[in-house]
Structure formats: C-alpha cells, structure tokens
Design a protein around this motif. Structure first.
Motif, PDB file in Angstrom:
ATOM      1  N   TRP A  80       0.909  -1.239   0.045  1.00 57.03           N
ATOM      2  CA  TRP A  80      -0.024   0.056   0.011  1.00 57.03           C
ATOM      3  C   TRP A  80       0.957   1.187  -0.039  1.00 57.03           C
ATOM      4  O   TRP A  80       1.920   1.157   0.973  1.00 57.03           O
ATOM      5  N   ALA A  86      -5.488   5.999   4.791  1.00 53.31           N
ATOM      6  CA  ALA A  86      -6.233   4.629   5.072  1.00 53.31           C
ATOM      7  C   ALA A  86      -7.444   4.693   4.347  1.00 53.31           C
ATOM      8  O   ALA A  86      -8.098   5.662   4.085  1.00 53.31           O
ATOM      9  N   GLN A  87      -7.829   3.640   3.807  1.00 46.72           N
ATOM     10  CA  GLN A  87      -9.049   3.261   2.827  1.00 46.72           C
ATOM     11  C   GLN A  87      -9.649   2.255   3.345  1.00 46.72           C
ATOM     12  O   GLN A  87      -9.237   1.033   3.672  1.00 46.72           O
ATOM     13  N   ARG A 162     -10.178  -1.454   6.818  1.00 43.22           N
ATOM     14  CA  ARG A 162      -9.745  -0.261   6.706  1.00 43.22           C
ATOM     15  C   ARG A 162      -7.851  -0.295   6.598  1.00 43.22           C
ATOM     16  O   ARG A 162      -7.471  -0.830   7.323  1.00 43.22           O
ATOM     17  N   ARG A 164      -4.018   0.184   5.425  1.00 46.70           N
ATOM     18  CA  ARG A 164      -3.084   1.540   5.457  1.00 46.70           C
ATOM     19  C   ARG A 164      -1.547   0.481   5.144  1.00 46.70           C
ATOM     20  O   ARG A 164      -1.570  -0.527   5.335  1.00 46.70           O
ATOM     21  N   ALA A 190      -4.634  -4.120   8.239  1.00 45.36           N
ATOM     22  CA  ALA A 190      -5.858  -3.607   8.213  1.00 45.36           C
ATOM     23  C   ALA A 190      -6.821  -3.917   9.263  1.00 45.36           C
ATOM     24  O   ALA A 190      -6.204  -4.640  10.203  1.00 45.36           O
ATOM     25  N   GLN A 726      -0.983   8.237  11.626  1.00 44.82           N
ATOM     26  CA  GLN A 726      -2.427   8.238  11.234  1.00 44.82           C
ATOM     27  C   GLN A 726      -3.596   8.233  12.175  1.00 44.82           C
ATOM     28  O   GLN A 726      -4.529   7.148  11.934  1.00 44.82           O
TER      29      GLN A 726
END
Length: 802
Positions: A80, A86-87, A162, A164, A190, A726
């Motif tokens: 990533w 983060a997604q 989530r 990252r 995640a 984050q």
C-alpha cells in the motif's frame, strides 16, 4: 576463450556464498539501487556466472545484488503506498495462518481473493486486526463478538477492511515491523470495520484447518498447562506461550528448541525412510520397480516436505527439507553429493526464489551453525560412546562460540548458561519429548483421539525438565545484555571467531579477542556532569520518555498498553541498546492508558520500580505523589515539578505532572497532557520557569493545548511530538505545529522520525532521528518524506560521542 561450464560448477559452495553476500549487500543498504540498474546487473552478471573464467564467483555476487534489488522494488510496489491515506475496502479472502485470539482483539493474515475497486490487491496478504467492540456497541454486539472468535485458519470471509501501509514503530534495539512485513509478504495492515457486517463465506478447510484442529485437540486432550509446549514442539504453534515463557526460554538459551527445528524435520525424515525400508523388506516385489535405497530416500524427502508444510514452513525447517531433498535426488540419480555441496544447493534453492529471506535471523543462525560445524568438526563418523560424547561436546562448544557474535548482533545479548544447559536439554527434548509428541500427531491423523496418551506422555516428560529449569530462568543475571555496537563490529567479530577456531599455533587467541571487543564490549557513552540526554520513544499514540544524566536515569510515562509491545519491544530494548541499566524510577504524568498503560508490563520487567504520580491518579503500588514543590538534583542537573499544585482540583489531563529538567547546557520541559487551563495557571504562577530549549508538545499536539501565550513563554528551539501514525485524533493539529514553528522551534513527530534522541551537552543541542540514523530501504515513512534538516540545530549522525 570463455566457454560455458557444467551447471554443477555454477552451483558450487563458492558461487552460493557469493550470491548470499551479494544479496546481503542489498539488504544492508539504506537505499535501493534503481530498478533499471538492478535489471542490468542481473542480465550482465548472469552471463558472467555461466561462463568459464576466474571471475565467476564475482559475477554470482553481482547477480545477487541485482536480483535482490529487483525483488526489493517488486515487494515495495506491491505494498500500500506509504503516503496514502487509509481506505475502507470490501474484500473477500482466506485466513492463511493460525489466528491469535486475545481478550480485546483477534489477529490473523488474510490472503485477498477479491477486493471491490482494487483488483491489484488480489492475491496479496494483509495483516488484519479485528478489535473487540467497546461501550454501547459491545453491549449490543454479541453476534460480532462470536464472529471474531469464530475466525479459523483456512476459512474464507467477506470483510470491510480499513487498509493502510505497513508502518512500524522504530526505536533503538527495537522490533522492526516493516522488515517483518517484507519477509511475510504483507502489503499492508488492516482493521475490520464491524459496521459493514462481516460474513463467513466458507468454513475452515484444508491443511491449515487440520493443523489448528490438531492444536486444539492437544490442548483439550492433554488438559495440563504444559500442553502449550506440546503444541509448539509438535506443530510449531507457539500462540499459547506467554511473555514469561519466552523470557525464560531466552534466559535459558533454549528458544531455538521450543519451535519446530531442522532436527525435528530430520527425525520425521528418518522415520519415513525407516517405514519405507521396512515395507520394501516385507514385500520383496516392490524392489523390482524401485530399489530400496532410492525408495527410502524419496520417502524421507516426502516426509520432510510434508511435515515442513504442516509445521508452518519456518526457515530452519525449509532449509533442512531442502537439504534432504537434494540428498534424495542425488541418491535417486546415483550421484554422490558432499555435505557442503548439499548445503550450497539448499541455500541457492532458498535465496534464488526469495532473496529477501536473507533478512530473517533464522537464515543466518541456521546456515551459519551448519557451516561452522562443517568447518570445525572432523568429518569421520565417531565410534563408541566416548567418541559420540566428545563430538557432542565439541559441537556444542563450537556452536556456542561461533554463533555468539550473531546472537549478540541479532538479539542484543545471549544466555549465560545456554551452552551448559543445551547439553542435557537438547537430547531430552529432541530425542524424548519431540518423538513422543510427533507420534501423537501421527496417531491423531489416523484416528481422531488416538494421540491422547502420547501427547500426555510428552507433556509429562517436558514438565520434568521445565520445572527443574525455572530457578535458573528466574535469576536476574541469566541474560547477558550488551549495548548496541556499530555495524562494522559484527564482521570484525566473525573474523575474530574464525581466527579463534583455526588450528592450534595460528596465534589467533589474542588477535581474535581484539577483533571481538567492539561487539562484546561496545562503547556506551553516558552524559557528563551537568549534561542531559533525552530519548522520546516511538510508542504510537502515547508517550514514554527516557531521561539520562551522568549516573542516573528515569522514565517519564510508560506508553500505551500492549504487554510485550510496551515493555519488551520498546522500553527495555532501548535501555539495553544504550548500555543503560533499567531505571528504578518512573514518573507518570497522569493515569491515562496512553501514558500509563505500559506500567504493568514494565513492573514485571523491573522489579522494585518506584512510581510517582499526581495526587488522585496514583495507580496501585505507587510510592509517592508528583506535585509542585518536588525537587531533586542528579549529577549537576536540577529536576523540578511545576504542576499540579497543592490546591489543584482538576483531574485527568489538566492534573498532569509537569517536569522541568535544567542542566548546565539547557533546559527540557515535559508537560504531559495539560490543556489551556493548566497552561494559564502555570503562566500566572511560574512564568520564569517555563523557558526551555526542548519541549515535549503537550497532549500530543492537540488543539486544546499549546496556547499562543504558552508557546511564547516556552520559546523552545526544538518541539517534540509523541503521536501515532495516522491516529484517529489527527494529532498533531496543523495550526499547533505552525504555532510552534512560528516561535522559532523545529517540530519533530515520532510517527515520522521514529524515536528521537536529544543531547544537551557541551557541544550544544544535538538530535538524532532513529529513522535517519538506522535508515533502511524498506522504511515506509522514510520513503514518504525526506529527512528533516534542522536549521540551527546540529543533526548528529552518531551523537556527541562521534
């Protein structure tokens, strides 16, 4: 004229060693070579490797450098993006390891089968954390809790994750999570978003599921605490071992025995060959099709390979299985193969498809131990009991001396009694406990429940030795910890050990000892009288600071909770790497989890730890209050508590203990999590004591602290922020950072820099960012940002000692 050579000449021990050295050169670099250069090196060096000329070994080394470079770029490209936010992604995937279930979370590795909108994630691996619900969600989330505990190896799930990039906390002597992610092929970390309704798509199935069910059967059918060790010895399942277990194993020098080792694979291979040989003897027509020696060799290789897969395919087992496979193939082809050639082929088969496996400590301990024994011990087979005992003693002595530099460099120390304890424990565990445990596993594979009594016998045999070893493991001096040495000290020590182990009369006793000194007696400079050293640990969203003077030290806060994560992976390795005895004093700013969560683990590591905390926030076992008026001096350095006052009625963040440290060369201010209310009180009561050269930014850079008046009063040259990568609070706030910079301060955040080491000494104010000092090419934060260049502050590469 150069000509091509037989393949066997290109795969000899010399070329294998050169290939490993080339890969090592890439892994030790702080920056990867460009991809185009790596490809060019691979093409050119491969031609040179296959030609008959004197530089073939050099070509193999260059090939290793280029090959590792290409693999490194490919691995980083799959991860990533380090700078990306983060997604949340909906994925379907399979659990591909044994999940770890804790009270507040479950952790497992998920191999993605499908990801909505992100096809590049297909086939990639993620480290997943499924946290327990809290508060009102927990009271209404019974189904979610049941789902979390239902995660099993080999099952397929649909989860909203989530995701990252891999990000590790970087501290002196600490665990490098980003290197671990690279070794495990993890493209990111995640967390499960439980609001999106996780769904089990397919129950656990396959070899992984059987391995976990077998481990559960051991726990159920043995019914004793020692079942956790039988699980480790029979299946390589170490999930049940506690932090205390690992500490005792380290102190005894027996860590290498408790999980599946190469010797265990050899036992299984030998048993497979024995069964095959007996079958061929009982039914003679079998030999008409396949001769018995060749069949036994193939059976040994198949048994070793199958057991390696069952045990999790750890590096020592893979190395042994490859060596057995090489010998088996040579036997089938009726071609003799020497042990060095066998080891060289095993190294090539491991490094060529996965050159980054060289980053594992197991690679060096596994191959290094075998190489030293091959070089030092006689090759003829011993005859008689006395010769066997003498060979065993010599082997243990060679392994203890030869692997000492590696153990110190990789783990920061070694067990004092390890060489002596290995002599009786290796045969007891490996020749008694392990075969009985493996017999139980084999019987369980034939019929469910048939392994009960062998497993119980293995547990009983293990307990006999384990109980006898506990008094030695509990000794405070069982481990010999050493300060962190410079990188060049390890090759120098290896050369010294090589000189030591040369035949008598080579004059290596004194010279070898001198070469080992930089690693075994490293320089551990401490501050001088009136000087202060500060180490702001990288503990994520929390705070933990080590303060050192010439002959004293203390911790300010203990970081967030997490058991071994807080103490064993951060605080204790850092003091050991500095050559500092663990401090006996801990000053807690306040009793919140992000500052005091690591206290229980720290107390377990440091018996007799004295704890100071603000009134009303004293954790159990604290000895005194931390409040205004408390003052002492160490080595010409003045320590003064500015807050809370005797009339302070606030609690929580506003009652944080504010510590000012003033030496001969500057001052440090540690304000905990105070907000604007406490800042205003201090501005009114003690404005003359707020000025400092270095400040720990209050409350991790929260918008509710660092008021303009406070920043103007402190007016530091260096402002340090301890915050998580984050983090969900958005610390540090952008306007807070700008406010400190406008006041003339350089702002460093541990999430970006790793641990921050600061000196206030005769050379002025110096600072070291751990990510810059110990730079590695797989460092995500280092690739996402360029190193900060401090304007009026010297950024020390080696600290004041250099």
């Amino acid at each position: 004229m150069a000509a091509t050579v037989p393949l066997s000449a290109c795969l000899g021990p010399g070329c294998a060693a050169a290939l490993v050295l080339g890969v090592l050169a890439c892994s030790a670099a702080s920056v990867l070579l460009p991809m185009w250069l790596g490809v060019l090196l691979v093409v050119v060096a491969l031609l040179g490797w296959l030609l008959r000329w004197r530089g073939r070994v050099v070509a193999a080394a260059v090939f290793g450098l280029g090959w590792a470079t290409c693999h490194g770029h490919a691995a980083l490209q799959q991860q990533w993006p380090p700078g990306a936010a983060a997604q949340v992604v909906q994925v379907r995937g399979r659990v591909v390891d044994l999940p770890t279930h804790a009270r507040d979370h479950t952790r497992f590795t998920l191999q993605v089968v499908h990801a909505d909108g992100l096809p590049a994630l297909r086939g990639r691996r993620l480290q997943v954390r499924w946290s327990a619900l809290k508060g009102a969600e927990a009271r209404s989330g019974g189904l979610a809790a049941e789902q979390r505990h239902a995660v099993r190896a080999g099952a397929q799930w649909q989860l909203a994750l989530r995701i990252r990039a891999p990000h590790s906390r970087i501290n002196p002597g600490g665990f490098d999570g980003e290197r671990h992610a690279l070794l495990q092929g993890l493209v990111g970390s995640a967390s499960v978003q439980q609001q999106r309704h996780p769904r089990l798509l397919r129950p656990a199935h396959g070899l992984l599921a059987w391995r976990e069910s077998c481990s559960d059967a051991i726990a159920t059918q043995v019914g004793r605490p020692s079942a956790r060790f039988v699980q480790a010895l029979a299946l390589g399942d170490t999930r049940g071992l506690t932090d205390t277990d690992w500490e005792h194993l380290r102190a005894l020098g027996l860590t290498h025995l408790i999980a599946i080792s190469g010797f265990h694979v050899g036992l299984v291979a030998g048993f497979g060959a024995l069964l095959c040989g007996m079958s061929w003897r009982l039914w003679a027509p079998l030999a008409v099709h396949v001769p018995r020696p060749q069949a036994a060799a193939l059976a040994a290789a198949l048994a070793a390979g199958g057991y390696t897969l069952l045990a999790g395919a750890e590096l020592p087992t893979v190395r042994t299985a490859l060596m057995i496979a090489v010998v088996a193939l040579a036997r089938v082809a009726r071609r003799p193969v020497s042990v060095p050639q066998c080891l060289a082929l095993a190294a090539l088969l491991m490094v060529l498809p996965a050159p980054l496996s060289i980053l594992s400590a197991g690679f060096w301990l596994s191959f290094g131990g075998v190489l030293w024994l091959l070089w030092c011990l006689p090759q003829q087979r011993p005859c008689g009991l006395w010769q066997h005992a003498r060979t065993a003693l010599a082997g243990q002595g060679v392994a203890s001396v030869a692997l000492l530099p590696l153990a110190v460099a990789l783990f920061g120390g070694t067990a004092r009694w390890g060489p002596l304890l290995n002599l009786p424990i290796i045969p007891w565990w490996s020749l008694l406990v392990v075969p009985v445990a493996l017999a139980g596993t084999a019987l369980h594979a034939v019929h469910d429940g048939a392994g009960r009594w062998p497993w119980r016998a293995a547990a009983w045999l293990f307990e006999l030795s384990w109980q006898a070893l506990q008094p030695l493991a509990a000794q405070p001096q069982a481990m010999w910890w050493l300060a962190e040495a410079p990188r060049w000290a390890l090759p120098a020590a290896v050369a010294g050990v090589f000189w030591w182990l040369l035949p008598r009369g080579s004059g290596g006793l004194l010279a070898g000892g001198v070469l080992c000194l930089p690693l075994l007696w490293p320089a551990a400079p401490a501050p001088r009288h009136g000087e202060v050293e500060l180490l702001v640990h990288d503990v994520g969203q929390g705070a933990a600071v080590l303060v050192r003077t010439a002959s004293h030290a203390l911790w300010y806060d203990a970081g967030p909770p997490g058991g071994a994560e807080a103490a064993e992976r951060v605080l204790m390795p850092a003091v050991r790497a500095l050559g500092q005895a663990p401090p006996r004093l801990l000053l807690l700013s306040h009793d919140h989890l992000d500052h005091a969560g690591g206290l229980p683990a720290l107390r377990r590591q440091v018996p007799g730890l004295q704890v100071l905390a603000p009134p009303g926030q004293v954790p159990p076992g604290a000895q005194a209050f931390c409040r205004q008026g408390l003052r002492w001096q160490w080595d010409g350095v003045d320590f003064q508590v500015l807050h809370p006052g005797r009339t302070t009625v606030a609690d929580g963040n506003e009652a944080s203990c504010v510590l000012r440290i003033a030496g001969a060369h500057g001052a440090v201010l540690l304000p905990g999590d105070i907000g604007r209310s406490a800042e205003q009180r201090l501005l009114q009561e003690r404005p003359d004591r707020l000025r400092a050269d270095v400040v720990l930014v209050p409350h991790h850079g929260s918008g509710g602290s660092s008021s303009p008046a406070w920043v103007a009063a402190v007016q530091p040259r260096l402002a340090l922020v301890s915050a998580g990568h984050q983090n969900r609070f958005g610390h540090p706030k952008r306007d807070v950072v700008q406010r400190w910079r406008a006041a003339g301060a350089e702002v460093l955040v541990t999430a970006d820099t790793g641990a921050i080491r600061v000196w206030l000494g005769a050379q002025g104010l110096q600072v070291r960012e751990q990510r810059v000092h110990a730079a590695r090419w797989w460092d995500a934060a280092g690739r996402a940002r360029s190193a900060a260049i401090l304007s009026s502050i010297e950024q020390a590469a080696d600290g004041p000692e250099g």
